[in-house]
Design a protein around this motif. Structure first.
Motif, short mmCIF file in Angstrom:
data_model
loop_
_atom_site.label_atom_id
_atom_site.label_comp_id
_atom_site.label_asym_id
_atom_site.label_seq_id
_atom_site.Cartn_x
_atom_site.Cartn_y
_atom_site.Cartn_z
N TYR A 3 10.82 -2.55 8.24
CA TYR A 3 9.73 -1.45 8.87
C TYR A 3 8.47 -2.10 8.64
CZ TYR A 3 6.61 2.74 9.06
OH TYR A 3 5.68 3.24 9.34
N THR A 4 7.49 -1.89 9.39
CA THR A 4 6.02 -2.44 9.06
C THR A 4 5.28 -1.10 9.87
OG1 THR A 4 4.17 -3.78 9.46
CG2 THR A 4 5.79 -3.72 11.14
N PRO A 5 4.21 -0.52 9.00
CA PRO A 5 3.52 0.58 9.31
C PRO A 5 2.58 0.37 10.53
CG PRO A 5 2.72 0.07 7.15
CD PRO A 5 3.75 -0.96 7.42
N GLU A 6 2.12 -0.93 10.33
CA GLU A 6 1.19 -1.46 11.54
C GLU A 6 1.91 -2.32 12.63
OE1 GLU A 6 -2.84 -4.06 12.12
OE2 GLU A 6 -2.16 -3.67 10.11
N PRO A 7 1.80 -1.96 14.17
CA PRO A 7 2.67 -2.69 14.86
C PRO A 7 2.14 -4.31 14.67
CG PRO A 7 1.73 -0.92 15.88
CD PRO A 7 1.02 -1.05 14.74
N ASP A 8 3.44 -5.14 14.98
CA ASP A 8 3.19 -6.73 14.94
C ASP A 8 3.96 -7.24 16.35
OD1 ASP A 8 5.83 -6.41 14.82
OD2 ASP A 8 6.11 -7.83 13.01
#
Length: 255
Positions: A124-129
């Motif tokens: 999971y990453t809170p900011e889109p990549d």
């Protein structure tokens, strides 16, 4: 002889608010470790998606030339995508303000981040990549009806000034583009990018861990959500024409 115009300059010439956020993707700068992370992310998702993603997503994945073994070159993706639906995967510097985001959608330019999560953020990453943006979103842009829906959504939101109306339109985006489900051949299939790109969330939904309701525009416009939590309620459409028509209905209700 004329001077060649770069894709960045061409894109900037079509935009006003979003122009300062456009960048070039320097594909050659990605490291072998980053390509390996991309490959691991993709190969982990594909077995489940081949069985449970909608056919339009799977077709789009092939049509825009995504590969399991290396990060996408956005210029090459756009070169395959644009002749199909007029959409481009356009590199941006990061999170966009709402007016810039809507302007880009209205111009059929999907704002795409170029950074990739690290190995310690695989789940999971809170900011889109780039994995969320390209793997999660862009294959659907090769489908003509979905492509028309997304452009229509951007144009409608760009015209809205009431913050309450924009918040409600944000719910339509969330429960379609990000967490949309569709019924195909009597089964629930996923097409929303948040489900496509998240193994944990997708597995939970397919296992019956959230309530799945028939898509209803008024219900969606009034359904609150938390971005940081697993979704308790999602909505399944019968076709992508349904969400395209829903944008027009929403505009008439919220204008």
């Amino acid at each position: 002889m004329g001077i060649a115009t770069s894709p960045l300059n061409l894109a900037q010439g079509k935009l006003n608010v979003a122009a300062p956020y456009l960048i070039e993707q320097t594909w050659a700068d990605y490291t072998p470790e980053q390509h390996a992370i991309w490959s691991e992310l993709v190969t982990r998702r594909m077995p489940q998606l081949r069985e449970h993603a909608c056919r339009e997503y799977l077709d789009g994945f092939q049509q825009i030339g995504l590969r399991e073994d290396q990060l996408p070159n956005l210029s090459e993706v756009s070169a395959l995508l644009q002749p199909r639906t007029g959409w481009q995967s356009t590199p941006v510097s990061g999170f966009l303000p709402a007016d810039a985001f809507f302007e880009m959608l209205a111009a059929r330019m999907f704002p795409t981040t170029t950074w990739l999560r690290s190995r310690d953020s695989m789940e999971y990453t809170p900011e889109p990549d780039i994995f969320h943006d390209v793997f999660g979103h862009v294959p659907m842009h090769a489908h003509p009806v979905f492509a028309d829906f997304l452009e229509s959504y951007g144009k409608i939101c760009a015209r809205l000034t009431d913050p309450v109306a924009l918040e409600r339109m944000g719910r339509l985006f969330w429960f379609t583009v990000e967490f949309g489900l569709i019924r195909q051949n009597g089964e629930i299939k996923v097409y929303g990018s948040g489900l496509i790109s998240s193994h944990g969330e997708c597995t939970r939904v397919l296992a019956g861990g959230c309530e799945v309701k028939d898509f209803n525009l008024n219900a969606v416009l009034n359904q609150e959500f938390q971005t940081s939590e697993m979704q308790p309620v999602l909505y399944a459409v019968e076709s992508f024409d349904q969400i395209y028509e829903a944008t027009k209905q929403a505009e008439s209700q919220l204008a």
